[in-house]
Motif scaffolding. Structure first.
Motif, mmCIF file in Angstrom:
data_model
loop_
_atom_site.group_PDB
_atom_site.id
_atom_site.type_symbol
_atom_site.label_atom_id
_atom_site.label_comp_id
_atom_site.label_asym_id
_atom_site.label_seq_id
_atom_site.Cartn_x
_atom_site.Cartn_y
_atom_site.Cartn_z
ATOM 1 N N ASN A 1 1.190 -1.034 0.045
ATOM 2 C CA ASN A 1 -0.013 -0.271 -0.011
ATOM 3 C C ASN A 1 1.171 0.993 0.062
ATOM 4 O OD1 ASN A 1 0.380 0.552 2.942
ATOM 5 N ND2 ASN A 1 -0.400 -1.304 2.945
ATOM 6 N N THR B 1 0.885 3.668 2.343
ATOM 7 C CA THR B 1 2.050 3.764 3.614
ATOM 8 C C THR B 1 3.245 2.723 3.595
ATOM 9 O OG1 THR B 1 -0.315 3.992 4.459
ATOM 10 C CG2 THR B 1 0.852 3.755 5.637
ATOM 11 N N LEU C 1 5.740 4.868 1.957
ATOM 12 C CA LEU C 1 6.013 5.730 2.852
ATOM 13 C C LEU C 1 7.767 5.837 3.357
ATOM 14 C CD1 LEU C 1 3.139 8.632 2.896
ATOM 15 C CD2 LEU C 1 5.501 9.110 1.339
ATOM 16 N N TYR D 1 -3.981 13.193 4.283
ATOM 17 C CA TYR D 1 -3.667 11.956 4.456
ATOM 18 C C TYR D 1 -2.779 11.948 5.658
ATOM 19 C CZ TYR D 1 -6.358 7.329 5.696
ATOM 20 O OH TYR D 1 -6.668 6.787 5.646
ATOM 21 N N THR E 1 0.920 10.856 5.899
ATOM 22 C CA THR E 1 3.005 11.187 5.483
ATOM 23 C C THR E 1 2.845 10.991 6.396
ATOM 24 O OG1 THR E 1 0.480 12.555 4.043
ATOM 25 C CG2 THR E 1 2.893 13.239 4.144
ATOM 26 N N VAL F 1 4.129 17.029 -0.144
ATOM 27 C CA VAL F 1 2.948 16.198 -0.612
ATOM 28 C C VAL F 1 2.504 16.458 -1.996
ATOM 29 C CG1 VAL F 1 0.255 15.047 -0.465
ATOM 30 C CG2 VAL F 1 2.167 15.099 1.701
ATOM 31 N N ALA G 1 0.763 10.543 -3.764
ATOM 32 C CA ALA G 1 -0.161 9.493 -3.134
ATOM 33 C C ALA G 1 -1.375 8.964 -4.305
ATOM 34 C CB ALA G 1 -0.212 9.199 -2.510
ATOM 35 N N CYS G 2 -1.707 10.665 -4.447
ATOM 36 C CA CYS G 2 -2.451 11.375 -5.477
ATOM 37 C C CYS G 2 -2.122 11.625 -6.667
ATOM 38 C CB CYS G 2 -3.483 12.417 -4.776
ATOM 39 S SG CYS G 2 -4.340 11.560 -3.166
ATOM 40 N N GLY H 1 -2.617 -1.018 -2.726
ATOM 41 C CA GLY H 1 -1.329 -1.023 -3.197
ATOM 42 C C GLY H 1 -0.482 -0.218 -3.458
HETATM 43 C C1 LIG Z 1 -1.083 11.971 0.747
HETATM 44 C C2 LIG Z 1 -1.385 10.770 0.731
HETATM 45 N N1 LIG Z 1 -0.509 9.833 1.500
HETATM 46 C C3 LIG Z 1 -0.820 8.232 1.606
HETATM 47 C C4 LIG Z 1 -1.130 7.754 1.464
HETATM 48 C C5 LIG Z 1 -1.325 6.409 2.012
HETATM 49 O O1 LIG Z 1 -1.760 5.490 1.066
HETATM 50 P P1 LIG Z 1 -1.954 4.149 1.226
HETATM 51 O O2 LIG Z 1 -3.699 4.301 1.584
HETATM 52 O O3 LIG Z 1 -2.652 2.924 0.032
HETATM 53 O O4 LIG Z 1 -1.459 3.198 2.267
HETATM 54 C C6 LIG Z 1 -2.419 7.918 1.015
HETATM 55 C C7 LIG Z 1 -4.085 7.742 0.815
HETATM 56 O O5 LIG Z 1 -5.446 7.946 0.643
HETATM 57 C C8 LIG Z 1 -2.676 9.670 0.778
HETATM 58 O O6 LIG Z 1 -3.597 10.705 0.188
#
Ligand SMILES: Cc1ncc(COP(=O)(O)O)c(C=O)c1O
Length: 373
Positions: free
Chosen positions: A60, A62, A65, A87, A90, A132, A160-161, A194
């Protein structure tokens, strides 16, 4: 006036075609369920798209990161600069490695970190910046890289976005030491859960691939464990699901740019602050995020829009304002992060994705304008 809409319009809905499902079924029948052919193919397409030298598919966004921080040996005693509006993941990953997130307010026009406020947050403990690319809009990477170079800081781009987003013609994620992407269903293309981590460093890439697989390394022809690793592998059927969608990413971004234009042209700009687009970037419009006038009760608008069959929600969080961060740091968000707090309290994410029609967006804009007049 747009026609009355009969069906509920969700805030987001992944666009999964039969060909995507067929490829997933092929993998399920193959017996090779984890980190097989399609993980490799997906990584290859990410390097082709982003022009980064290396890519690793992980479980995923997260995890991507987290492993970036681990690879850079960032931990206890270190500080990492993050935007106050994003989100929570981060900042959570900074906590997860034992370091301290140092929040910097955002620019309300872009929802990205305010580059004029980064330097004042840097101390002798600062090790990295995590800019971000919020909602799919590139940060001013020239300015950020300049600051990072001056202060010898690592840069981990949280994209991520922002798969498909460009800064001055170059794909985001490739400016810093790492670029991190999420493939969650609210993103342009999705594997369910993912993420993909890109880098131009062979050394980092090698470490990421060891860390994602329990620390496994082949040493002198034998399997050994050279790191305290994780299980952050991606399953091959998830990789196939998202690999199959890669060929329509650009069309999806173009379509969302058309939808964003309708929002721009129709929404009442006296009562709403609309997102602006600097001319150095190509936006992916993962979210169309507006900020309501102070006089408007955002939560009431969310309820009313849902009554009118429109799914809306908050866009992102003022992270230091969230319970766990308040309890630990007790930052005065109103004074320190006024823009992040405003974006959190008055922000509204509107539907923008492949399966929402232009007629539906017309309906949404009319409905919202009527509710706030
Ligand atoms: C800015 C940002 N960072 C990190 C993430 C984490 O991604 P994930 O949900 O795939 O773990 C997201 C998820 O929406 C996000 O918007």
């Amino acid at each position: 006036m747009a026609k009355i809409i009969n069906e509920f319009i969700p805030l987001a809905k992944p666009n999964i075609l039969d060909k995507d499902i067929d490829l997933v079924v092929d993998v399920l029948k193959s017996g090779m369920l984890v980190q097989g052919k399609y993980v490799n193919e997906l990584e290859k397409t990410f390097t082709e798209l982003t022009k980064a030298k290396y890519a690793s598919a992980l479980s995923n966004g997260t995890a991507t990161l987290h492993l970036a921080l681990k690879t850079l040996n960032i931990g206890i005693g270190d500080e990492v600069i993050v935007p106050a509006f994003s989100y929570v993941a981060t900042a959570n990953v900074v906590e997860l490695v034992g370091a301290k997130p140092i929040f910097v307010d955002i620019d309300l026009k872009t929802f990205n970190i305010d580059i004029t406020k980064i330097e004042e947050a840097i101390t002798s403990k600062t090790k990295a910046i995590i800019p971000v690319h919020e909602f799919g809009l590139a940060c001013d990477m020239d300015a950020i890289m300049l600051i990072a170079k001056k202060h010898h800081l690592f840069v981990i781009e949280d994209a991520a976005c922002a798969l498909g987003a460009l800064y001055k013609g170059k794909h985001v994620g490739g400016f810093g030491d790492f670029g991190s992407f999420s493939l969650h269903p609210r993103k342009a293309i999705s594997s369910g859960e993912g993420g993909v981590l890109i880098t131009n460093s062979e050394v980092y890439d090698k470490k990421i691939k060891i860390l994602r697989n329990h620390g496994t390394e082949i040493i002198n022809g034998k399997m050994d464990f050279s790191e305290f690793g994780f299980n952050y592998r991606m399953t091959d059927f998830q990789a196939a699901l998202v690999y199959s969608q890669m060929d329509r990413l650009q069309n999806s971004i173009e379509y969302k740019n058309e939808l964003a234009l309708i929002y721009h042209q129709n929404l009442n700009q006296l009562k709403l602050q609309l997102p602006s687009i600097p001319d150095f970037t190509k936006h992916t419009w993962q979210t169309y995020h507006v900020v309501l006038h102070d006089s408007i009760d955002r939560d009431l608008i969310i309820d009313k829009l849902r009554e009118h069959k429109v799914g809306v929600n908050y866009g992102a969080q003022c992270i230091p304002y969230m319970k766990v961060y308040k309890e630990k740091y007790n930052h005065d968000c109103k004074t320190l992060y006024p823009n992040a707090l405003r974006a959190y309290k008055k922000g509204l994410a509107l539907p923008i994705y492949d399966l929402v029609t232009k007629e539906q967006v017309e309906y949404i804009t009319n409905t919202l304008n009527n509710l706030i007049q």
